[in-house]
Design a protein around this motif. Structure first.
Motif, mmCIF file in Angstrom:
data_model
loop_
_atom_site.group_PDB
_atom_site.id
_atom_site.type_symbol
_atom_site.label_atom_id
_atom_site.label_comp_id
_atom_site.label_asym_id
_atom_site.label_seq_id
_atom_site.Cartn_x
_atom_site.Cartn_y
_atom_site.Cartn_z
ATOM 1 N N GLU A 75 0.825 -1.215 0.000
ATOM 2 C CA GLU A 75 0.000 0.000 0.000
ATOM 3 C C GLU A 75 0.856 1.262 0.000
ATOM 4 O OE1 GLU A 75 -0.199 -2.509 2.076
ATOM 5 O OE2 GLU A 75 -2.234 -2.977 2.692
ATOM 6 N N PHE A 76 2.101 1.162 0.515
ATOM 7 C CA PHE A 76 2.939 2.376 0.595
ATOM 8 C C PHE A 76 3.246 2.955 -0.783
ATOM 9 C CE2 PHE A 76 7.170 0.794 -0.645
ATOM 10 C CZ PHE A 76 7.003 -0.584 -0.518
ATOM 11 N N LEU A 77 3.098 2.151 -1.847
ATOM 12 C CA LEU A 77 3.361 2.678 -3.192
ATOM 13 C C LEU A 77 2.072 3.063 -3.925
ATOM 14 C CD1 LEU A 77 6.404 0.643 -4.569
ATOM 15 C CD2 LEU A 77 6.346 2.933 -3.593
ATOM 16 N N GLY A 78 0.971 3.172 -3.183
ATOM 17 C CA GLY A 78 -0.304 3.583 -3.792
ATOM 18 C C GLY A 78 -0.118 4.930 -4.475
ATOM 19 N N GLY A 79 -0.550 5.014 -5.743
ATOM 20 C CA GLY A 79 -0.464 6.290 -6.462
ATOM 21 C C GLY A 79 0.864 6.491 -7.185
ATOM 22 N N VAL A 80 1.804 5.559 -7.030
ATOM 23 C CA VAL A 80 3.092 5.701 -7.742
ATOM 24 C C VAL A 80 2.967 5.028 -9.122
ATOM 25 C CG1 VAL A 80 5.557 5.088 -7.744
ATOM 26 C CG2 VAL A 80 4.454 5.816 -5.628
ATOM 27 N N ASN A 91 14.839 0.337 -5.216
ATOM 28 C CA ASN A 91 14.342 0.124 -3.856
ATOM 29 C C ASN A 91 13.372 1.239 -3.460
ATOM 30 O OD1 ASN A 91 13.894 -1.008 -1.360
ATOM 31 N ND2 ASN A 91 15.798 -0.266 -0.456
ATOM 32 N N ALA A 92 12.292 1.341 -4.250
ATOM 33 C CA ALA A 92 11.282 2.396 -4.052
ATOM 34 C C ALA A 92 10.793 2.406 -2.614
ATOM 35 C CB ALA A 92 10.116 2.154 -4.993
ATOM 36 N N GLY A 93 10.591 3.612 -2.093
ATOM 37 C CA GLY A 93 10.132 3.715 -0.710
ATOM 38 C C GLY A 93 9.227 4.898 -0.492
ATOM 39 N N ALA A 94 8.406 4.778 0.514
ATOM 40 C CA ALA A 94 7.546 5.890 0.943
ATOM 41 C C ALA A 94 6.954 5.521 2.294
ATOM 42 C CB ALA A 94 6.432 6.149 -0.061
ATOM 43 N N PHE A 95 6.621 6.546 3.069
ATOM 44 C CA PHE A 95 5.964 6.363 4.373
ATOM 45 C C PHE A 95 6.719 5.364 5.266
ATOM 46 C CE2 PHE A 95 2.593 7.165 1.161
ATOM 47 C CZ PHE A 95 2.412 8.503 1.478
ATOM 48 N N GLY A 96 8.039 5.450 5.230
ATOM 49 C CA GLY A 96 8.859 4.625 6.111
ATOM 50 C C GLY A 96 8.993 3.170 5.683
ATOM 51 N N LYS A 97 8.443 2.823 4.510
ATOM 52 C CA LYS A 97 8.570 1.434 4.041
ATOM 53 C C LYS A 97 9.277 1.422 2.697
ATOM 54 C CE LYS A 97 5.035 -0.847 6.522
ATOM 55 N NZ LYS A 97 4.204 0.158 7.171
ATOM 56 N N SER A 98 9.869 0.294 2.356
ATOM 57 C CA SER A 98 10.467 0.194 1.025
ATOM 58 C C SER A 98 10.328 -1.232 0.500
ATOM 59 C CB SER A 98 11.925 0.654 1.043
ATOM 60 O OG SER A 98 12.624 -0.069 2.011
ATOM 61 N N SER A 137 19.724 -0.643 -0.379
ATOM 62 C CA SER A 137 20.011 0.498 0.497
ATOM 63 C C SER A 137 19.050 1.600 0.067
ATOM 64 C CB SER A 137 21.470 0.938 0.364
ATOM 65 O OG SER A 137 21.745 1.242 -0.990
ATOM 66 N N TYR A 138 19.198 2.781 0.638
ATOM 67 C CA TYR A 138 18.289 3.884 0.326
ATOM 68 C C TYR A 138 18.317 4.180 -1.177
ATOM 69 C CZ TYR A 138 16.659 8.776 0.255
ATOM 70 O OH TYR A 138 16.012 9.954 -0.033
ATOM 71 N N ARG A 139 17.222 3.901 -1.845
ATOM 72 C CA ARG A 139 17.050 4.121 -3.286
ATOM 73 C C ARG A 139 18.130 3.442 -4.135
ATOM 74 N NH1 ARG A 139 13.021 5.613 -1.265
ATOM 75 N NH2 ARG A 139 11.773 7.441 -1.773
ATOM 76 N N LYS A 191 -5.924 1.866 3.715
ATOM 77 C CA LYS A 191 -4.507 2.259 3.758
ATOM 78 C C LYS A 191 -4.060 2.855 2.408
ATOM 79 C CE LYS A 191 -1.756 -0.517 6.501
ATOM 80 N NZ LYS A 191 -0.831 -1.661 6.621
ATOM 81 N N LEU A 192 -4.507 2.194 1.319
ATOM 82 C CA LEU A 192 -4.149 2.668 -0.023
ATOM 83 C C LEU A 192 -4.678 4.082 -0.252
ATOM 84 C CD1 LEU A 192 -4.680 -0.144 -2.674
ATOM 85 C CD2 LEU A 192 -2.769 1.448 -2.564
ATOM 86 N N ASN A 193 -5.957 4.293 0.101
ATOM 87 C CA ASN A 193 -6.564 5.611 -0.101
ATOM 88 C C ASN A 193 -5.893 6.674 0.749
ATOM 89 O OD1 ASN A 193 -8.281 4.596 -1.960
ATOM 90 N ND2 ASN A 193 -10.031 4.392 -0.594
ATOM 91 N N GLU A 194 -5.588 6.296 1.993
ATOM 92 C CA GLU A 194 -4.923 7.249 2.904
ATOM 93 C C GLU A 194 -3.572 7.685 2.312
ATOM 94 O OE1 GLU A 194 -6.265 5.601 7.190
ATOM 95 O OE2 GLU A 194 -4.101 5.650 6.806
ATOM 96 N N ASN A 195 -2.786 6.681 1.865
ATOM 97 C CA ASN A 195 -1.457 6.980 1.324
ATOM 98 C C ASN A 195 -1.537 7.862 0.081
ATOM 99 O OD1 ASN A 195 -0.331 5.497 3.327
ATOM 100 N ND2 ASN A 195 0.181 3.721 2.079
#
Ligand SMILES: NC(=O)C1=CN([C@@H]2O[C@H](COP(=O)(O)OP(=O)(O)OC[C@H]3O[C@@H](n4cnc5c(N)ncnc54)[C@H](OP(=O)(O)O)[C@@H]3O)[C@@H](O)[C@H]2O)C=CC1
Ligand SMILES: C=C(O[C@H]1[C@H](O)[C@@H](CO)O[C@H](OP(=O)(O)OP(=O)(O)OC[C@H]2O[C@@H](n3ccc(=O)[nH]c3=O)[C@H](O)[C@@H]2O)[C@@H]1NC(C)=O)C(=O)O
Length: 269
Positions: free
Chosen positions: A95-100, A111-118, A146-148, A175-179
């Motif tokens: 869900e952290f990649l919702g909208g990407v 290593n895509a990441g958002a909202f503290g998850k990757s 690693s980071y990105r 969760k998806l909608n919130e993100n």
């Protein structure tokens, strides 16, 4: 392999103006002809200089199979499609990649990441191709995320295995909608390529750029976003040169003011 001459606005989320030759990889035999480092996914994180010869996996490499909590996806599968199928199957974790607007191949490579998850949190394995090793599998212990970044440079990611958790339809959708809502409230979704720069250790690139008073700066048809300074938006027919010029201005200003060297997150081909 199918080869087409197209405008880069057709293969980039930034809708950048320019031309390129796109080679579409339709089957395993085509892999031998790939030029390494010239692969594109959904084009959500790239700037393409004019007249490049590029490669893209076709729809043959877009599929989702589920075996219990293991989700097996083709390298060119869009994140939006995977999430749709995960909702139906009550599987949570992406869900952290919702909208990407990206593909799973691009997301694993970076290593895509958002909202503290990757991606590294849910990654199990990837089946890859490169000219030296042919087709082989990289398991999570050897992915060196690693980071990105990851260990997948110079590899074509053909298939990815993700380990998700059983959940329910309602919680996943919420969760998806919130993100997606948070993402929209902070930054533009369309005609951008996501973050321009990586965040330097313990700093936020957007804040540094804003503090150089660069929000709204325009070169050609590319503008530093007024909502979020670590985004560049395409006002109409922005070219790779417009963006590269802006990137240069930002790096110089941030270095002069803060003595910090920003590193591009966007891939420049
Ligand atoms: N968190 C966010 O809010 C956002 C994140 N993004 C990021 O954008 C990335 C973009 O994905 P996408 O649009 O599909 O990719 P892109 O088309 O933007 O390509 C980016 C790079 O990914 C690599 N790549 C793409 N597909 C594959 C593949 N099948 N196998 C191996 N490498 C591949 C290539 O790198 P190379 O040839 O150099 O190995 C390519 O240069 C995601 O990782 C994500 O981090 C984008 C927008 C928003
Ligand atoms: C968009 C991408 O990923 C994004 C990811 O979506 C978001 C959400 O988790 O967190 C990172 O952005 P970010 O660090 O800019 O996060 P944001 O939450 O938007 O901003 C952080 C903070 O920076 C400050 N901020 C941001 C923009 C700005 O113009 N001015 C400013 O001061 C704000 O205080 C804000 O609260 C990722 N970017 C990087 C380079 O790590 C991408 O990879 O392309």
């Amino acid at each position: 392999m199918k080869q087409i001459k197209i405008n880069t606005n057709l293969i980039t989320s930034f809708k950048q103006n320019g031309t390129c030759t796109l080679n579409v990889i339709e089957n395993m035999d085509d892999l031998h002809e790939i030029e390494q480092g010239k692969l594109v996914g959904e084009g959500s994180n790239i700037i393409i200089r004019n007249h490049q010869n590029l490669y893209k996996l076709s729809k043959t490499f877009s599929y989702v199979n589920i075996v219990d909590s293991l989700v097996i996806v083709g390298g060119s599968t869009k994140i939006s499609l995977i999430n749709k199928i995960l909702i139906k199957n009550g599987l949570s974790g992406l869900e952290f990649l919702g909208g990407v607007p990206a593909s799973i191949g691009g997301c694993v490579r970076m290593n895509a990441g958002a909202f503290g998850k990757s991606i590294s949190d849910i990654f199990e394995y990837a089946i890859c191709y490169n000219h030296d090793k042919g087709i082989y599998t990289i398991h999570k212990d050897n992915a060196y995320f690693s980071y990105r970044n990851s260990n997948f440079k110079d590899n074509v990611i053909l298939e990815v295995g993700l380990r998700l958790k059983k959940s329910n339809y309602h919680d996943i959708i919420t969760k998806l909608n919130e993100n997606t809502k948070i993402r929209l409230s902070k930054a533009p979704l369309l005609r951008t390529f996501g973050s321009v720069f990586k965040n330097p250790p313990n700093m936020v690139a957007g804040k540094l750029i804003e503090e150089c008073y660069l929000k709204g700066k325009i070169i050609g048809d590319a503008m530093i976003c007024k909502k979020h300074a670590n985004y560049i938006v395409n006002l109409n027919k922005a070219t790779a040169d417009d963006v590269l010029y802006l990137i240069d201005i930002i790096k110089n200003n941030v270095y002069k003011k803060f003595n910090v060297e920003l590193e591009e997150e966007v891939v420049i081909l």
